[in-house]
Write a protein that holds these residues in place. Sequence first.
Motif, PDB file in Angstrom:
ATOM      1  N   PHE A  82      -6.794  -4.909  -7.846  1.00  0.00           N
ATOM      2  CA  PHE A  82      -6.991  -3.466  -7.943  1.00  0.00           C
ATOM      3  C   PHE A  82      -8.461  -3.083  -7.857  1.00  0.00           C
ATOM      4  O   PHE A  82      -8.803  -1.959  -7.528  1.00  0.00           O
ATOM      5  N   ALA A  88      -5.941  -5.488  -2.489  1.00  0.00           N
ATOM      6  CA  ALA A  88      -4.709  -4.810  -2.891  1.00  0.00           C
ATOM      7  C   ALA A  88      -3.864  -4.477  -1.657  1.00  0.00           C
ATOM      8  O   ALA A  88      -2.643  -4.643  -1.671  1.00  0.00           O
ATOM      9  N   ALA A  89      -4.504  -4.019  -0.572  1.00  0.00           N
ATOM     10  CA  ALA A  89      -3.766  -3.718   0.656  1.00  0.00           C
ATOM     11  C   ALA A  89      -3.152  -4.978   1.243  1.00  0.00           C
ATOM     12  O   ALA A  89      -2.008  -4.962   1.724  1.00  0.00           O
ATOM     13  N   ARG A  90      -3.879  -6.082   1.192  1.00  0.00           N
ATOM     14  CA  ARG A  90      -3.348  -7.345   1.703  1.00  0.00           C
ATOM     15  C   ARG A  90      -2.140  -7.798   0.882  1.00  0.00           C
ATOM     16  O   ARG A  90      -1.136  -8.270   1.436  1.00  0.00           O
ATOM     17  N   ASP A  91      -2.231  -7.666  -0.445  1.00  0.00           N
ATOM     18  CA  ASP A  91      -1.100  -8.049  -1.293  1.00  0.00           C
ATOM     19  C   ASP A  91       0.136  -7.203  -0.985  1.00  0.00           C
ATOM     20  O   ASP A  91       1.248  -7.726  -0.903  1.00  0.00           O
ATOM     21  N   ARG A  92      -0.063  -5.889  -0.795  1.00  0.00           N
ATOM     22  CA  ARG A  92       1.071  -5.024  -0.467  1.00  0.00           C
ATOM     23  C   ARG A  92       1.657  -5.393   0.895  1.00  0.00           C
ATOM     24  O   ARG A  92       2.874  -5.402   1.079  1.00  0.00           O
ATOM     25  N   TRP A  93       0.793  -5.701   1.863  1.00  0.00           N
ATOM     26  CA  TRP A  93       1.264  -6.078   3.193  1.00  0.00           C
ATOM     27  C   TRP A  93       2.075  -7.373   3.131  1.00  0.00           C
ATOM     28  O   TRP A  93       3.128  -7.483   3.742  1.00  0.00           O
ATOM     29  N   GLU A  94       1.592  -8.374   2.364  1.00  0.00           N
ATOM     30  CA  GLU A  94       2.331  -9.636   2.250  1.00  0.00           C
ATOM     31  C   GLU A  94       3.688  -9.423   1.587  1.00  0.00           C
ATOM     32  O   GLU A  94       4.685 -10.021   1.989  1.00  0.00           O
ATOM     33  N   LYS A  95       3.750  -8.562   0.581  1.00  0.00           N
ATOM     34  CA  LYS A  95       5.037  -8.273  -0.064  1.00  0.00           C
ATOM     35  C   LYS A  95       5.986  -7.580   0.918  1.00  0.00           C
ATOM     36  O   LYS A  95       7.190  -7.862   0.943  1.00  0.00           O
ATOM     37  N   ALA A  96       5.460  -6.662   1.732  1.00  0.00           N
ATOM     38  CA  ALA A  96       6.293  -5.963   2.700  1.00  0.00           C
ATOM     39  C   ALA A  96       6.810  -6.915   3.764  1.00  0.00           C
ATOM     40  O   ALA A  96       7.978  -6.831   4.176  1.00  0.00           O
ATOM     41  N   ARG A  99       9.719  -8.919   2.573  1.00  0.00           N
ATOM     42  CA  ARG A  99      10.967  -8.175   2.432  1.00  0.00           C
ATOM     43  C   ARG A  99      11.656  -7.903   3.766  1.00  0.00           C
ATOM     44  O   ARG A  99      12.777  -7.415   3.786  1.00  0.00           O
TER      45      ARG A  99
END
Length: 107
Positions: A82, A88-96, A99
Amino acid sequence: MGRTLELTGTWLSYLLYAFQLTALALVLVFVVPALEYPVNVLLGGLFIVVMLASVVALWRRAAGRDGGNQLGTAEDITYDPFADPGQAARDRWEKAVRRLPGSDDEK
């Protein structure tokens, strides 16, 4: 023509280990022979354990098996996604991506 002396972090850590082991050895020389009280024996044992731990740490560092720095991983104590918007953007991209349909769930 100037002369410079360059010490890397590795050599400074080896120098620190050498000073530490020397100081502990000198304490052992003066503490262990004075076995008048049980506390002196326990103190000598403590210094021996610290010396052995220092020797093992030095050996692991010299052999390259100390694990090194794990910067940017979850094991890093300074890891804060954070605080770094890019992380943080990379973590969100990897989670997406994980999925998405058709991803390998066997991993």
